[in-house]
Enzyme design. Structure first.
Site, PDB file in Angstrom:
ATOM      1  N   ASN A 173     -52.384   3.970  -9.534  1.00 36.28           N
ATOM      2  CA  ASN A 173     -52.142   3.739  -8.018  1.00 36.28           C
ATOM      3  C   ASN A 173     -51.510   2.379  -7.974  1.00 36.28           C
ATOM      4  O   ASN A 173     -50.772   2.042  -6.753  1.00 36.28           O
ATOM      5  CB  ASN A 173     -53.582   3.759  -7.406  1.00 36.28           C
ATOM      6  CG  ASN A 173     -54.532   2.953  -8.051  1.00 36.28           C
ATOM      7  OD1 ASN A 173     -54.433   2.472  -9.077  1.00 36.28           O
ATOM      8  ND2 ASN A 173     -55.843   2.775  -7.509  1.00 36.28           N
TER       9      ASN A 173
ATOM     10  N   GLU B  12     -62.251  -1.273 -15.700  1.00 37.88           N
ATOM     11  CA  GLU B  12     -62.203  -1.225 -14.162  1.00 37.88           C
ATOM     12  C   GLU B  12     -62.169   0.115 -13.885  1.00 37.88           C
ATOM     13  O   GLU B  12     -61.118   0.820 -13.912  1.00 37.88           O
ATOM     14  CB  GLU B  12     -61.166  -1.844 -13.861  1.00 37.88           C
ATOM     15  CG  GLU B  12     -60.985  -3.413 -14.089  1.00 37.88           C
ATOM     16  CD  GLU B  12     -61.904  -4.267 -12.950  1.00 37.88           C
ATOM     17  OE1 GLU B  12     -62.432  -3.629 -12.082  1.00 37.88           O
ATOM     18  OE2 GLU B  12     -62.130  -5.279 -13.243  1.00 37.88           O
TER      19      GLU B  12
ATOM     20  N   CYS C 166     -59.440   2.219  -5.745  1.00 36.96           N
ATOM     21  CA  CYS C 166     -60.745   2.401  -6.180  1.00 36.96           C
ATOM     22  C   CYS C 166     -61.750   1.796  -5.654  1.00 36.96           C
ATOM     23  O   CYS C 166     -62.821   2.033  -5.570  1.00 36.96           O
ATOM     24  CB  CYS C 166     -60.530   1.688  -7.701  1.00 36.96           C
ATOM     25  SG  CYS C 166     -60.044  -0.023  -7.570  1.00 36.96           S
TER      26      CYS C 166
ATOM     27  N   GLU D 113     -61.727  -8.919 -13.659  1.00 32.89           N
ATOM     28  CA  GLU D 113     -60.304  -9.427 -13.549  1.00 32.89           C
ATOM     29  C   GLU D 113     -60.188 -10.461 -12.666  1.00 32.89           C
ATOM     30  O   GLU D 113     -60.996 -10.767 -11.937  1.00 32.89           O
ATOM     31  CB  GLU D 113     -59.571  -8.046 -13.338  1.00 32.89           C
ATOM     32  CG  GLU D 113     -59.413  -6.936 -14.424  1.00 32.89           C
ATOM     33  CD  GLU D 113     -58.285  -6.020 -14.333  1.00 32.89           C
ATOM     34  OE1 GLU D 113     -58.385  -5.471 -13.436  1.00 32.89           O
ATOM     35  OE2 GLU D 113     -57.746  -5.998 -15.560  1.00 32.89           O
TER      36      GLU D 113
HETATM   37  P1  NAD Z   1     -57.601   8.296 -15.500  1.00 32.35           P
HETATM   38  O1  NAD Z   1     -59.176   7.738 -15.828  1.00 32.35           O
HETATM   39  O2  NAD Z   1     -57.173   9.829 -15.442  1.00 32.35           O
HETATM   40  O3  NAD Z   1     -56.471   7.683 -16.362  1.00 32.35           O
HETATM   41  C1  NAD Z   1     -56.663   6.174 -16.562  1.00 32.35           C
HETATM   42  C2  NAD Z   1     -55.392   5.693 -17.841  1.00 32.35           C
HETATM   43  O4  NAD Z   1     -56.504   6.095 -18.938  1.00 32.35           O
HETATM   44  C3  NAD Z   1     -54.118   6.386 -17.868  1.00 32.35           C
HETATM   45  O5  NAD Z   1     -53.118   5.889 -18.286  1.00 32.35           O
HETATM   46  C4  NAD Z   1     -54.515   7.710 -18.756  1.00 32.35           C
HETATM   47  O6  NAD Z   1     -53.444   8.008 -19.704  1.00 32.35           O
HETATM   48  C5  NAD Z   1     -55.546   7.011 -19.698  1.00 32.35           C
HETATM   49  N1  NAD Z   1     -56.645   7.937 -20.701  1.00 32.35           N
HETATM   50  C6  NAD Z   1     -57.039   9.025 -20.186  1.00 32.35           C
HETATM   51  N2  NAD Z   1     -57.799   9.432 -21.300  1.00 32.35           N
HETATM   52  C7  NAD Z   1     -57.573   8.362 -22.194  1.00 32.35           C
HETATM   53  C8  NAD Z   1     -58.343   8.218 -23.548  1.00 32.35           C
HETATM   54  N3  NAD Z   1     -59.323   9.292 -24.124  1.00 32.35           N
HETATM   55  N4  NAD Z   1     -58.336   7.094 -23.949  1.00 32.35           N
HETATM   56  C9  NAD Z   1     -57.450   6.318 -23.792  1.00 32.35           C
HETATM   57  N5  NAD Z   1     -56.814   6.300 -22.593  1.00 32.35           N
HETATM   58  C10 NAD Z   1     -56.947   7.469 -21.866  1.00 32.35           C
HETATM   59  O7  NAD Z   1     -57.323   7.665 -14.035  1.00 32.35           O
HETATM   60  P2  NAD Z   1     -56.344   7.762 -12.920  1.00 32.35           P
HETATM   61  O8  NAD Z   1     -56.362   9.257 -12.415  1.00 32.35           O
HETATM   62  O9  NAD Z   1     -54.840   7.359 -13.765  1.00 32.35           O
HETATM   63  O10 NAD Z   1     -56.516   6.771 -11.955  1.00 32.35           O
HETATM   64  C11 NAD Z   1     -57.527   6.981 -10.833  1.00 32.35           C
HETATM   65  C12 NAD Z   1     -58.690   6.439 -11.402  1.00 32.35           C
HETATM   66  O11 NAD Z   1     -58.764   4.692 -11.687  1.00 32.35           O
HETATM   67  C13 NAD Z   1     -59.893   6.399 -10.207  1.00 32.35           C
HETATM   68  O12 NAD Z   1     -61.246   6.786 -10.761  1.00 32.35           O
HETATM   69  C14 NAD Z   1     -60.105   4.991  -9.830  1.00 32.35           C
HETATM   70  O13 NAD Z   1     -61.116   4.629  -9.017  1.00 32.35           O
HETATM   71  C15 NAD Z   1     -59.781   4.247 -11.019  1.00 32.35           C
HETATM   72  N6  NAD Z   1     -59.286   2.636 -10.641  1.00 32.35           N
HETATM   73  C16 NAD Z   1     -59.898   1.900 -10.990  1.00 32.35           C
HETATM   74  C17 NAD Z   1     -59.419   0.641 -10.318  1.00 32.35           C
HETATM   75  C18 NAD Z   1     -60.294  -0.843 -10.572  1.00 32.35           C
HETATM   76  O14 NAD Z   1     -59.884  -1.870 -10.708  1.00 32.35           O
HETATM   77  N7  NAD Z   1     -61.725  -0.609 -10.658  1.00 32.35           N
HETATM   78  C19 NAD Z   1     -58.286   0.413  -9.749  1.00 32.35           C
HETATM   79  C20 NAD Z   1     -57.496   1.555  -9.686  1.00 32.35           C
HETATM   80  C21 NAD Z   1     -57.772   2.744 -10.103  1.00 32.35           C
END
Ligand code: NAD
Length: 483
Positions: free
Chosen positions: A152, A249, A283, A457
């Site tokens: 995002n 995060e 998020c 962060e």
């Molecule tokens: P996701 O969890 O599907 O993927 C996040 C990242 O992790 C991607 O780069 C993915 O390739 C990687 N990944 C996936 N499996 C992995 C593994 N086993 N080992 C290492 N890396 C792995 O999330 P998304 O769909 O890209 O993003 C949306 C999510 O992110 C939502 O839940 C949102 O709330 C969260 N988010 C949190 C924050 C925050 O600061 N708290 C900010 C933005 C988004």
């Protein structure tokens, strides 16, 4: 604009390609067109990145904080000068409207580089006097950090992790989300242009397994993930195996409480920003909007009127204020929740459908009469779907607001000063807002409680998560020993 990058990865100060990796098509969410192709990192690429990061780190840590900070601040200036082009690229990568990307992405990344660049020179340990003896602490880097991003905020996340890591004397390998691989490469390019020595900020592409191979490599010392809770569980567990430092995060389902005395226009602004900015793909969004029963219908009526003012369309048009979702898949997930909301008995008061144009557009959507047990009130949707729930008393609403596995953010709208602070103190959430929502300045800590995360962060708090203390005991007199 040229959206195809020179190569997929950026390692040791230069673009690197390896077409043996799985191809990843980059899709412009506003049209569904393929605008670039990158290749997932092969094990050779991952090894090359870790080797470069390892080799470069000690020299960087040996520089003074002032020298390191100067480079980060120079990179911040370059990012700001190029804000227009970087914002266009961010819009191609994510589909977010230029109206947003021009003020919230490269600018936020630049803020992080400037802020941590400014802090770098004043990172110190302390002196602890113990009679004649004394202890001093050295604040040392962790070594090689791995950053893994969500889709995002690709530029912002690349900087929010890179800036504090580099300020503290670490090197970093950043793996962007496979959905938005383009922006982090520009961050790497700009850092090198600003004078960052080769090998300190590397970008490798790939899906979860590339992330996993970085996390499990014994040469990596710290992992910072921005992603969903299920991914967080896996990455945290893998990092624990190697006793690595972590920042998590993760997701949220944050409450926003609107009391009967609230300024209703401000509360609606908060609800709009906290549910529909970035098409709801944030998020910390306040997706459970608890509105006091006495003002609920007035709130819903005015909210619907204001939603009519959303300008939905071409995200490159600066007048557009609501763009597509990042992918077809994400849109389908959100539409699936709309169906669940209807099926579980919530009242659809606005939107709920796709928009008849190419790309991944759905309407801003509002459900009323939502109850705590419904899926739309419990699960993170990560799309433009707001749930409005009613309440009567402060005690009741606080219990319901906190009855969730998540704890990322929470907001309260009221004119009652004591209540505002009492409610903020009672929230089980890392970031709380009083009469506002979703502000995230670099000066303030950001992160989650409960399942929403570990660590913080931004702000000085991030320094603790990218450095470690070494204690040095100094004896001034003779050593004593029992024999
Ligand atoms: P996701 O969890 O599907 O993927 C996040 C990242 O992790 C991607 O780069 C993915 O390739 C990687 N990944 C996936 N499996 C992995 C593994 N086993 N080992 C290492 N890396 C792995 O999330 P998304 O769909 O890209 O993003 C949306 C999510 O992110 C939502 O839940 C949102 O709330 C969260 N988010 C949190 C924050 C925050 O600061 N708290 C900010 C933005 C988004």
């Amino acid at each position: 604009m040229q959206t195809q990058p020179k190569a997929s990865h950026f390692i040791n100060g230069e673009y690197v390609e390896d077409t043996n990796g799985t191809p990843i098509e980059v899709i412009y969410p506003a049209t569904g067109e393929v605008i670039a192709t990158v290749y997932a990192a092969t094990p050779e690429i991952v090894d090359k990145a870790i080797t470069a990061a390892r080799d470069a780190q000690a020299g960087w840590a040996a520089m003074t904080g002032t020298e390191r900070g100067r480079i980060l601040r120079r990179a911040a200036d370059i990012m700001r000068e190029r804000n227009h082009d970087l914002s266009i690229l961010e819009t191609y990568d994510t589909g977010k409207p230029y109206q947003e990307t021009s003020v919230a992405d490269a600018t936020s990344g630049a803020d992080a580089l400037e802020y941590f660049g400014g802090l770098a020179a004043s990172l110190t340990g302390e002196h602890i006097q113990l009679g004649e003896d004394w202890v001093y602490t050295r604040r040392e880097p962790l070594g090689v950090c791995v950053g893994i991003g969500a889709w995002n905020y690709p530029t912002q996340i690349a900087c929010w992790k890179g800036a504090p890591a580099l300020a503290c004397g670490n090197s970093i390998i950043f793996k962007p989300s496979e959905t938005t691989p383009l922006c982090a490469l520009k961050v790497a390019e700009i850092l090198v242009e600003a004078g960052l020595p080769a090998g300190l900020y590397n970008v490798v592409q790939g899906m979860g397994e590339v992330g996993a191979s970085l996390v499990t490599d014994p040469r990596v010392d710290k992992v910072s993930l921005t992603g969903s809770v299920p991914t967080g569980r896996k990455v945290y567990a893998a990092a624990a195996e190697g006793i690595k430092h972590v920042t998590m995060e993760l997701g949220g389902k944050s409450p926003m409480i609107v009391f009967e005395d609230a300024d209703i226009e401000n509360a609606i602004s908060g609800a709009i920003l906290g549910n529909f900015y970035s098409s709801g793909q944030i998020c910390s969004n306040g997706t459970r909007v608890f509105v006091h029963r006495d003002i609920k219908e007035a709130f819903l009526k005015r909210l619907a009127e204001r939603l009519e003012n959303a300008v939905i369309g071409d995200p490159m048009d600066p007048n557009t204020s609501f763009g597509p979702m990042v992918s077809k898949r994400q849109m389908e997930i959100a539409l699936g929740y709309v169906e669940k909301g209807k099926a579980e008995g919530a009242r659809l008061v606005y939107g709920g459908a796709t928009i008849d144009r190419e790309g991944f557009y759905m309407q801003p959507t509002v459900f009323a009469d939502v109850t705590d047990d419904m899926s739309i009130a419990r699960e993170e949707i990560f799309g433009p779907v707001m749930s409005v729930l009613d309440f009567e008393t402060e005690e009741e609403v606080m219990a319901r607001a906190n009855a969730t596995e998540f704890g990322l953010a929470a907001g309260v709208f009221t004119k009652d000063l004591s209540r505002a602070h009492r409610v903020a103190a009672g929230f089980e959430a890392g970031t709380c807002y009083i009469n506002t929502y979703n502000d995230a300045p670099v000066e303030a800590p950001f992160g989650g409680m409960k399942n929403s995360g570990v660590g913080r962060e931004n702000s000085k708090a991030a320094i603790d998560h990218y450095s470690q203390l070494k204690t040095v005991y100094v004896r001034m007199g003779d050593m004593e020993a029992p024999f």
